[in-house]
Scaffold this active site. Structure first.
Site, PDB file in Angstrom:
ATOM      1  N   SER A 128      -4.506 -15.352  30.888  1.00 46.02           N
ATOM      2  CA  SER A 128      -3.914 -13.937  30.818  1.00 46.02           C
ATOM      3  C   SER A 128      -4.176 -12.984  31.786  1.00 46.02           C
ATOM      4  CB  SER A 128      -4.423 -13.436  29.176  1.00 46.02           C
ATOM      5  OG  SER A 128      -3.861 -12.033  29.127  1.00 46.02           O
ATOM      6  N   TYR A 141     -10.742 -10.991  23.882  1.00 44.96           N
ATOM      7  CA  TYR A 141      -9.903 -11.747  24.282  1.00 44.96           C
ATOM      8  C   TYR A 141      -9.903 -11.686  25.720  1.00 44.96           C
ATOM      9  CZ  TYR A 141      -4.935 -12.864  25.214  1.00 44.96           C
ATOM     10  OH  TYR A 141      -3.753 -13.361  25.953  1.00 44.96           O
ATOM     11  N   ALA A 142     -10.348 -10.894  26.315  1.00 41.17           N
ATOM     12  CA  ALA A 142     -10.484 -10.677  27.992  1.00 41.17           C
ATOM     13  C   ALA A 142     -11.614 -11.757  28.357  1.00 41.17           C
ATOM     14  CB  ALA A 142     -10.506  -9.374  28.385  1.00 41.17           C
ATOM     15  N   LYS A 145     -10.252 -15.434  27.802  1.00 43.40           N
ATOM     16  CA  LYS A 145      -9.193 -15.870  28.865  1.00 43.40           C
ATOM     17  C   LYS A 145      -9.919 -15.707  29.999  1.00 43.40           C
ATOM     18  CE  LYS A 145      -5.699 -16.517  25.997  1.00 43.40           C
ATOM     19  NZ  LYS A 145      -5.260 -17.972  26.044  1.00 43.40           N
ATOM     20  N   ILE A 174       4.328 -12.180  26.530  1.00 35.05           N
ATOM     21  CA  ILE A 174       5.292 -13.077  26.427  1.00 35.05           C
ATOM     22  C   ILE A 174       6.528 -12.653  25.274  1.00 35.05           C
ATOM     23  CG2 ILE A 174       5.784 -15.336  25.936  1.00 35.05           C
ATOM     24  CD1 ILE A 174       2.967 -16.171  26.789  1.00 35.05           C
ATOM     25  N   THR A 176       8.252 -13.328  22.469  1.00 33.37           N
ATOM     26  CA  THR A 176       8.437 -14.101  21.642  1.00 33.37           C
ATOM     27  C   THR A 176       8.550 -13.097  20.287  1.00 33.37           C
ATOM     28  OG1 THR A 176       5.803 -13.957  20.943  1.00 33.37           O
ATOM     29  CG2 THR A 176       6.454 -15.733  22.596  1.00 33.37           C
TER      30      THR A 176
END
Length: 223
Positions: A128, A141-142, A145, A174, A176
């Site tokens: 990401s 999260y960072a 990834k 993204i 979605t």
């Protein structure tokens, strides 16, 4: 070809383009999700955090004598936000790392002997933009990834002499349905379409990218 996350917003586009390029696509999915796969894909129910399930999925992908396993696409992962670092429980921090890194590690590790035996091949991982440009409220999260990116680079170094290359794409947001629902006020025109990322992944999976390994490819759209 083995593709994880094949029924997700990005996964559907990746499975479809690889199928259209005449790959035999095997896609491990959660229980009950096989029917959601794009027509022509071979589904197998698997929990990709469980080593035995991963081995079964890889064995299916490598089980056709006329179509040896030559590529793996690791799409499984997920976003989890929260508070600042001091507000985030260690259990939550570890959970997002596990969700993003463990399936990528297990699938890649199980597939590598087959790729080597086939004379080489490709592994594509999805990190990401947050891995290289973190934002507040998503330290787990960072970190997760960034770990995926570091792992992919390690694979590229370790297996280069065996003809196995490993590259990583870094999406921004993204486009979605789930992301639109979660951010209804965003400018969706700036987000990157799954089909556009799928084109890049298909290139990295195929022989056209044969000279390329250890690449970090931004797929940000206009975000």
């Amino acid at each position: 070809m083995l593709v994880t996350g094949g029924v997700g917003g990005l996964g559907e586009a990746v499975v479809e383009i690889l199928r259209d390029q005449n790959w035999r696509v095997v896609a491990p999915v959660r229980a009950g999700a096989v029917g959601r796969l794009a027509k022509g894909a071979v589904g197998i129910e698997a929990d990709l955090s469980v080593p035995a399930d991963v081995r079964a999925a890889v064995a299916l992908a490598a089980g056709e004598p006329d179509a040896p396993l030559r590529a793996v696409v690791n799409l499984v992962g997920g976003y989890a936000g929260g508070g600042l670092v001091h507000e985030t429980a260690i259990e939550d921090f570890e959970a997002v790392i596990r969700a993003n890194l463990r399936p990528t590690y297990l699938v890649t590790a199980a597939a590598l002997p087959h790729l080597v035996d086939a004379g080489g091949g490709s592994v594509v991982c999805v990190s990401s933009r947050a891995a290289v440009a973190p934002f507040a409220g998503a330290a787990g999260y960072a970190t997760a990834k960034a770990a995926v990116l570091a792992f992919a680079n390690a694979v590229a170094v370790e297996y280069r002499k065996s003809g196995v290359r490993c590259n990583t794409v870094l999406p921004s947001v993204i486009d979605t349905p789930a992301n639109r629902a979660g951010q209804p006020d965003a400018d969706f025109s700036r987000w990157v379409a799954p089909a556009d990322i799928a084109q890049v992944i298909a290139f990295l999976a195929g022989d056209g990218s044969k000279p390329t390994s250890g690449a970090t490819v931004p797929v940000y759209g206009r975000a």
